[in-house]
Scaffold this motif. Structure first.
Motif, PDB file in Angstrom:
ATOM      1  N   ARG A  84       0.833  -1.200   0.000  1.00 28.62           N
ATOM      2  CA  ARG A  84       0.000   0.000   0.000  1.00 28.62           C
ATOM      3  C   ARG A  84       0.876   1.262   0.000  1.00 28.62           C
ATOM      4  O   ARG A  84       0.644   2.184  -0.778  1.00 28.62           O
ATOM      5  CB  ARG A  84      -0.934  -0.011   1.210  1.00 28.62           C
ATOM      6  CG  ARG A  84      -1.780   1.240   1.351  1.00 28.62           C
ATOM      7  CD  ARG A  84      -2.651   1.183   2.587  1.00 28.62           C
ATOM      8  NE  ARG A  84      -3.740   0.263   2.394  1.00 28.62           N
ATOM      9  CZ  ARG A  84      -4.865   0.545   1.740  1.00 28.62           C
ATOM     10  NH1 ARG A  84      -5.028   1.733   1.202  1.00 28.62           N
ATOM     11  NH2 ARG A  84      -5.814  -0.332   1.609  1.00 28.62           N
ATOM     12  N   LYS A  85       1.888   1.289   0.847  1.00 31.75           N
ATOM     13  CA  LYS A  85       2.785   2.456   0.907  1.00 31.75           C
ATOM     14  C   LYS A  85       3.518   2.659  -0.413  1.00 31.75           C
ATOM     15  O   LYS A  85       3.675   3.782  -0.881  1.00 31.75           O
ATOM     16  CB  LYS A  85       3.798   2.292   2.047  1.00 31.75           C
ATOM     17  CG  LYS A  85       3.200   2.467   3.415  1.00 31.75           C
ATOM     18  CD  LYS A  85       4.251   2.259   4.497  1.00 31.75           C
ATOM     19  CE  LYS A  85       3.627   2.286   5.868  1.00 31.75           C
ATOM     20  NZ  LYS A  85       4.610   2.026   6.936  1.00 31.75           N
ATOM     21  N   GLN A  88       1.088   4.125  -2.817  1.00 26.73           N
ATOM     22  CA  GLN A  88       0.820   5.520  -2.473  1.00 26.73           C
ATOM     23  C   GLN A  88       1.968   6.422  -2.933  1.00 26.73           C
ATOM     24  O   GLN A  88       1.732   7.520  -3.428  1.00 26.73           O
ATOM     25  CB  GLN A  88       0.603   5.663  -0.967  1.00 26.73           C
ATOM     26  CG  GLN A  88      -0.715   5.090  -0.499  1.00 26.73           C
ATOM     27  CD  GLN A  88      -0.821   5.019   1.016  1.00 26.73           C
ATOM     28  OE1 GLN A  88       0.187   4.969   1.728  1.00 26.73           O
ATOM     29  NE2 GLN A  88      -2.049   4.989   1.512  1.00 26.73           N
ATOM     30  N   LYS A  89       3.204   5.934  -2.796  1.00 24.43           N
ATOM     31  CA  LYS A  89       4.358   6.719  -3.254  1.00 24.43           C
ATOM     32  C   LYS A  89       4.306   6.953  -4.757  1.00 24.43           C
ATOM     33  O   LYS A  89       4.838   7.940  -5.258  1.00 24.43           O
ATOM     34  CB  LYS A  89       5.663   6.014  -2.886  1.00 24.43           C
ATOM     35  CG  LYS A  89       6.024   6.117  -1.433  1.00 24.43           C
ATOM     36  CD  LYS A  89       7.340   5.404  -1.157  1.00 24.43           C
ATOM     37  CE  LYS A  89       7.650   5.415   0.325  1.00 24.43           C
ATOM     38  NZ  LYS A  89       8.883   4.673   0.641  1.00 24.43           N
ATOM     39  N   PHE A  92      -0.998   6.628  -6.185  1.00 22.86           N
ATOM     40  CA  PHE A  92      -2.324   6.029  -6.125  1.00 22.86           C
ATOM     41  C   PHE A  92      -2.978   6.355  -4.787  1.00 22.86           C
ATOM     42  O   PHE A  92      -2.317   6.386  -3.757  1.00 22.86           O
ATOM     43  CB  PHE A  92      -2.240   4.514  -6.320  1.00 22.86           C
ATOM     44  CG  PHE A  92      -1.706   4.118  -7.665  1.00 22.86           C
ATOM     45  CD1 PHE A  92      -2.454   4.338  -8.814  1.00 22.86           C
ATOM     46  CD2 PHE A  92      -0.455   3.553  -7.790  1.00 22.86           C
ATOM     47  CE1 PHE A  92      -1.957   3.981 -10.060  1.00 22.86           C
ATOM     48  CE2 PHE A  92       0.054   3.186  -9.034  1.00 22.86           C
ATOM     49  CZ  PHE A  92      -0.701   3.407 -10.168  1.00 22.86           C
ATOM     50  N   LYS A  93      -4.275   6.593  -4.827  1.00 22.43           N
ATOM     51  CA  LYS A  93      -5.026   6.949  -3.628  1.00 22.43           C
ATOM     52  C   LYS A  93      -5.598   5.698  -2.969  1.00 22.43           C
ATOM     53  O   LYS A  93      -5.813   4.686  -3.624  1.00 22.43           O
ATOM     54  CB  LYS A  93      -6.164   7.901  -4.000  1.00 22.43           C
ATOM     55  CG  LYS A  93      -5.670   9.179  -4.632  1.00 22.43           C
ATOM     56  CD  LYS A  93      -6.814  10.015  -5.117  1.00 22.43           C
ATOM     57  CE  LYS A  93      -6.279  11.192  -5.917  1.00 22.43           C
ATOM     58  NZ  LYS A  93      -7.270  11.774  -6.775  1.00 22.43           N
ATOM     59  N   ASN A  94      -5.858   5.803  -1.660  1.00 23.85           N
ATOM     60  CA  ASN A  94      -6.379   4.660  -0.906  1.00 23.85           C
ATOM     61  C   ASN A  94      -7.649   4.083  -1.514  1.00 23.85           C
ATOM     62  O   ASN A  94      -7.801   2.864  -1.590  1.00 23.85           O
ATOM     63  CB  ASN A  94      -6.635   5.034   0.553  1.00 23.85           C
ATOM     64  CG  ASN A  94      -5.362   5.071   1.362  1.00 23.85           C
ATOM     65  OD1 ASN A  94      -4.392   4.397   1.026  1.00 23.85           O
ATOM     66  ND2 ASN A  94      -5.359   5.846   2.422  1.00 23.85           N
ATOM     67  N   GLU A  96      -8.553   4.063  -4.564  1.00 28.31           N
ATOM     68  CA  GLU A  96      -8.219   3.331  -5.786  1.00 28.31           C
ATOM     69  C   GLU A  96      -7.567   1.986  -5.456  1.00 28.31           C
ATOM     70  O   GLU A  96      -7.878   0.974  -6.094  1.00 28.31           O
ATOM     71  CB  GLU A  96      -7.219   4.136  -6.631  1.00 28.31           C
ATOM     72  CG  GLU A  96      -7.784   5.416  -7.177  1.00 28.31           C
ATOM     73  CD  GLU A  96      -6.723   6.255  -7.858  1.00 28.31           C
ATOM     74  OE1 GLU A  96      -7.034   6.789  -8.930  1.00 28.31           O
ATOM     75  OE2 GLU A  96      -5.600   6.367  -7.341  1.00 28.31           O
ATOM     76  N   ILE A  97      -6.699   1.969  -4.476  1.00 30.89           N
ATOM     77  CA  ILE A  97      -6.010   0.747  -4.078  1.00 30.89           C
ATOM     78  C   ILE A  97      -7.007  -0.264  -3.529  1.00 30.89           C
ATOM     79  O   ILE A  97      -6.918  -1.448  -3.841  1.00 30.89           O
ATOM     80  CB  ILE A  97      -4.916   1.059  -3.032  1.00 30.89           C
ATOM     81  CG1 ILE A  97      -3.831   1.951  -3.650  1.00 30.89           C
ATOM     82  CG2 ILE A  97      -4.311  -0.230  -2.483  1.00 30.89           C
ATOM     83  CD1 ILE A  97      -2.866   2.543  -2.654  1.00 30.89           C
ATOM     84  N   ASN A  98      -7.985   0.180  -2.765  1.00 33.56           N
ATOM     85  CA  ASN A  98      -8.962  -0.724  -2.163  1.00 33.56           C
ATOM     86  C   ASN A  98      -9.877  -1.385  -3.196  1.00 33.56           C
ATOM     87  O   ASN A  98     -10.372  -2.476  -2.954  1.00 33.56           O
ATOM     88  CB  ASN A  98      -9.811   0.015  -1.125  1.00 33.56           C
ATOM     89  CG  ASN A  98      -9.025   0.389   0.094  1.00 33.56           C
ATOM     90  OD1 ASN A  98      -8.034  -0.270   0.424  1.00 33.56           O
ATOM     91  ND2 ASN A  98      -9.434   1.426   0.774  1.00 33.56           N
TER      92      ASN A  98
END
Length: 100
Positions: A84-85, A88-89, A92-94, A96-98
């Motif tokens: 996830r980190k 994000q780096k 990508f936003k949370n 979108e990742i979920n």
């Protein structure tokens, strides 16, 4: 596709997309980007010092050569939070990742 069609002398059909179709295409492309970034992360992790045991398992217990591991695109996920980190780096936003 357009380029190949022009080389073959075949007209490429043009169509107008609705704003909803454009937004849906944007979302799908973003998801593909997230999946690609995740895949690259998994593959990098498998060749890191953190995955020595996992790589040994694949080679010794499963009989997959290192070349086979690369050809198959296998990877290793040491920790979801680290993935996830990493995503994000990359911007990508949370939310979108979920989804992925």
């Amino acid at each position: 596709m357009r380029h190949l069609a022009s080389l073959a002398g075949v007209p490429f059909p043009e169509r107008k997309l609705s704003s909803e179709q454009i937004e849906q295409a944007r979302k799908w492309e973003r998801r593909r980007s997230i999946l690609q970034a995740g895949t690259e992360y998994f593959q990098q992790m498998l060749w890191s010092d953190r995955a020595v045991e996992a790589k040994q398992y694949l080679v010794e217990k499963r009989g997959i050569s290192e070349a086979g591991i690369k050809d198959l695109g296998l990877g290793f996920l040491p920790n979801y939070l680290e993935l996830r980190k990493s995503l994000q780096k990359l911007g990508f936003k949370n939310d979108e990742i979920n989804i992925v």
